[in-house]
Motif scaffolding. Sequence first.
Motif, PDB file in Angstrom:
ATOM      1  N   ASP A 186       0.859  -1.182   0.000  1.00  0.00           N
ATOM      2  CA  ASP A 186       0.000   0.000   0.000  1.00  0.00           C
ATOM      3  C   ASP A 186       0.896   1.234   0.000  1.00  0.00           C
ATOM      4  N   ILE A 187       0.671   2.136  -0.958  1.00  0.00           N
ATOM      5  CA  ILE A 187       1.506   3.325  -1.094  1.00  0.00           C
ATOM      6  C   ILE A 187       0.703   4.565  -0.710  1.00  0.00           C
ATOM      7  N   ILE A 197      -0.469   8.371  -0.463  1.00  0.00           N
ATOM      8  CA  ILE A 197      -0.412   9.423  -1.479  1.00  0.00           C
ATOM      9  C   ILE A 197       0.551  10.528  -1.059  1.00  0.00           C
ATOM     10  N   TRP A 249       9.562   9.191  -7.928  1.00  0.00           N
ATOM     11  CA  TRP A 249       8.542   8.148  -7.950  1.00  0.00           C
ATOM     12  C   TRP A 249       9.104   6.846  -8.508  1.00  0.00           C
ATOM     13  N   MET A 272       9.035   3.339  -6.475  1.00  0.00           N
ATOM     14  CA  MET A 272       8.390   2.118  -6.974  1.00  0.00           C
ATOM     15  C   MET A 272       9.380   0.961  -7.085  1.00  0.00           C
ATOM     16  N   ILE A 327      -2.465   2.052  -4.739  1.00  0.00           N
ATOM     17  CA  ILE A 327      -2.133   3.474  -4.618  1.00  0.00           C
ATOM     18  C   ILE A 327      -3.225   4.137  -3.788  1.00  0.00           C
ATOM     19  N   ILE A 355      -5.684   7.496  -5.349  1.00  0.00           N
ATOM     20  CA  ILE A 355      -5.136   7.716  -6.691  1.00  0.00           C
ATOM     21  C   ILE A 355      -5.695   8.992  -7.321  1.00  0.00           C
ATOM     22  N   LEU A 401       0.961   9.240 -14.150  1.00  0.00           N
ATOM     23  CA  LEU A 401       0.791   7.815 -13.855  1.00  0.00           C
ATOM     24  C   LEU A 401       1.579   6.878 -14.767  1.00  0.00           C
ATOM     25  N   LYS A 409       3.773   3.784 -13.435  1.00  0.00           N
ATOM     26  CA  LYS A 409       3.418   2.428 -13.845  1.00  0.00           C
ATOM     27  C   LYS A 409       4.586   1.717 -14.524  1.00  0.00           C
ATOM     28  N   ILE A 414      -1.004  -2.795 -10.522  1.00  0.00           N
ATOM     29  CA  ILE A 414      -1.418  -1.616  -9.758  1.00  0.00           C
ATOM     30  C   ILE A 414      -2.930  -1.596  -9.564  1.00  0.00           C
ATOM     31  N   GLY A 427      -5.785   1.139  -7.919  1.00  0.00           N
ATOM     32  CA  GLY A 427      -5.947   2.504  -7.433  1.00  0.00           C
ATOM     33  C   GLY A 427      -7.147   2.625  -6.522  1.00  0.00           C
TER      34      GLY A 427
END
Length: 912
Positions: A466-467, A469, A523, A527, A539, A542, A725, A729, A736, A738
């Motif tokens: 889980d990233i 924001i 980023w 990732m 994300i 998102i 994005l 990606k 992924i 969102g």
Amino acid sequence: MKATFKIHYETQFGQQLAVVGSIAALGKGVDEEALEMNYLGGGTWIAEVDLSKTRAKSFSYNYILFDKSNGIKYKEAGTPRVVELNKKFKNIILQDAWNPYHEVSNAYDTAAFDVIFNTNAPKVKAPKGSTKNATYCFEVNVPRINSDYVAKVVGSTDELGNWDIEKALPMAYDSDRNVWTVTTPIQKSHHKLKYKYVLVNTADKKAAPELEGGFDHVYDIIENDPKTFVKFSDHRFAYDRHNWKGMGVALPVFSLRTDNGLGVGEFLDIKELVDWSTETGMRLVQILPVNDTMATYTWVDSYPYASVSVYALHPLYINLEAIGELKDKKKMTKLKKLKKTLNALDTVDYEAVMNAKMDYLREIWSEKKASFLKSAKVKAFIKEQGEWLLPYAAFCYFRDKYKTPDFTKFEDFAVYDAKKVAKLFDTKSKIKDDVNFYVFVQYHLHAQLLEASEYAQSKGVVLKGDIPIGIYRFSADAWTAPHLYNMNGQAGAPPDDFAVNGQNWGFPTYDWDTMKEDNYAWWTSRMTHLSQYFQTFRIDHILGFFRIWEIPIDSVQGLLGQFRPAIPLHLSEFENRGVQFDFDRFCTPYIREHFLGEYFGYDTDWVKNEFLEQKWDGAYNFKAKFDSQVKIQEYFNGIKPKDDEDKARLEAIRDGLYSLHNEVLLIPALGYTDGMHYAPRVTMDKSRTFAELSPAQKHHFHELYIDYFFKRQETLWAAQAMEKLPAIKEATNMLICGEDLGMVPDCVPGVMTELEILSLEIQRMPKDPTIAFGHPGNYPYESVASPSSHDMSTVRGWWTEDRGDTQRFYNEILGNWGEAPMECEPWIAEQVLQQHLYADSMWCIFPLQDMLAIDAEIRREDPEDERINVPAIKHHYWRYRMHLSCKELIEQKNFNNKLKGLITASGRNTKF
């Protein structure tokens, strides 16, 4: 030598197909220098290139579509095709199929499905054929294949078995490019070559082969020339079966309960959850963020979305015994007693756990520091991770030294200086042991999470991360690269059913323009780092990549935020509608005598005297020292309540004053200082100031509100997402998902589909604002279906919140007759589970609590004890724990067999 490129692609007027590749004749990878193709009609495109001057032994290429009407270019998905050059051939014919960028089955090429299908396992030697006559090469992507299967090609010639699958030509798996390939001669001349690919089970000879669906592949052979080499790149095996679907469980790591932990779930405990998952036919384990959040050393740090580093892992999740035992036996005995006490608790005691772990880590560091940095593995870890690791370790040292994460208080190190920080780790540095302590902790955390991830992969289970924001305002990230963030703003989210005043996360927003300058390298690095541990990730929010909800730095709540970027309202838009612009009426807090009593009751006079000043008879302004929510917050933080009743009274007054600050219709637009541009306050229609407008003014304000929030921004926001994005990606091969919940712009689904990002479908938060509940039967395949999230009550908890909603859901969504039970009975929870299992969604992921709800014997007695987070509470204590240990859960054979039966019956437990 000449190469001929052929491809079928149905274009529209103004579109041009081209070939871009690694050699000069194909533009050397520069899209604008690509070789343009000629259109032959019927969807066929062709191009020829002279290779006689090419010295390369091979070249790679792919196709690109230029739309000259709007300047947009469309690329293919997947890795470039590769052609080996052999001087014995004068002609190379490349018969290709376009690899769509937004094709559903592209997901099968991601790291998640490498785990599920074990695509790296097949090792098959294809027949080489005669070097003189092997002039036909077949190549196809087969992502959905089990290790027991191999791909073959069968067709209309002897070499391809004359359509006899038992005589089909075996293919070899090229793990570098994830394709199956074989080169063969075709001796006889044929007017048309027809063929298909087929999957054959080598372990079970009785298993039926899987032949491609759809039409045959067809190639017109003009002449069988030994000097001509023909290569078919057929994109992807055409399955004649339903899309693959899987099931997973969601649970924060801290919520895991095992005998090995110290009152909290740890990285190595994930292995036991993986074991339970395999017992029940599940193929995915989803966790919450696991980054270090130690800022205050209090329970407030239990919030997992405010990390002090987007790279560093949280010491909360370290297993102490895996590092080694202390030499002091008394201390080990004391730890074991504490372990027994903490493991018996119903919830996580964050502060007790962290104190115990940090004390132990410092003790064992003092024993191991002399040899730690001499290890080859440690040296490799520091070399690989040093760019973030050393600044983070220095940040932690200063955080502890100055008793604050606020780096502006770090004296000589308030402004980050890489050279000065590097000297802290020098062998002559007086504090080298202090800073290397944090390197020591991170090394072991990395090893333990990696061990858990590799274990899950060995069991065919995907680990989903889980990233968040945002980043924490006082973090190592903000310290080392403040130019990447807008430190004078706060990120959050507009209001929804779960947080009526919006959410203020307190994070700085990103400076996307600066990030764009190096193609979003920050980023990409983030990732890449995460891909060490995870094969798929969520994300968080998102929507923030489309636009972020930015809140003024002097606000506490989220209602006074506005979207950034956004096209603001101009003064002329009001005037054109006959509305005379009045800054004082529209843009300053609307405070009137006649409704103050409703806010403050018996305290109204005190509030007026203390906080307000009269503007005119019956109208008030805030005094200068209370003209922001932050100033009001600071005032009340300085008051010590007499008792609980007084505390509740003071909080009600404080919140009432916050509400008065929210009583505006318009907010000056971000980025504009001319007094001509404004953003409407979100949910203005629920405000007192809106209610007291004239009917005509209400109508015009409402029209502008709808235009601002739901119409004029769509093109802008879609372009913003399509800028950011793709870079994120393409940084890794992770799948992924969102989290696209809340106030979702209309452009979001199209962009996510285009980029093959799975949507999140939560039944109680449907994307369609005209319906109360989503129905899993209507979910798209490229989605994750779930009944709830960590920010919501469980299904059982929600069942008793609103009787009207429950009754509607019971009748309209579950299809039951009569009155709904007062509580969510196990059979109702099972209905919800089954409904989701049969959704078209690629993944069905259930919180563990909602799975256990189907069994009265093992589910928790009080559903309120299963809640993880309450978004409306800014400083919520994240401390939920399983009431059963993972071992006890694995021993629940009746429950596990029932759950596995439900999952298998729904088709979510297939090999491929």
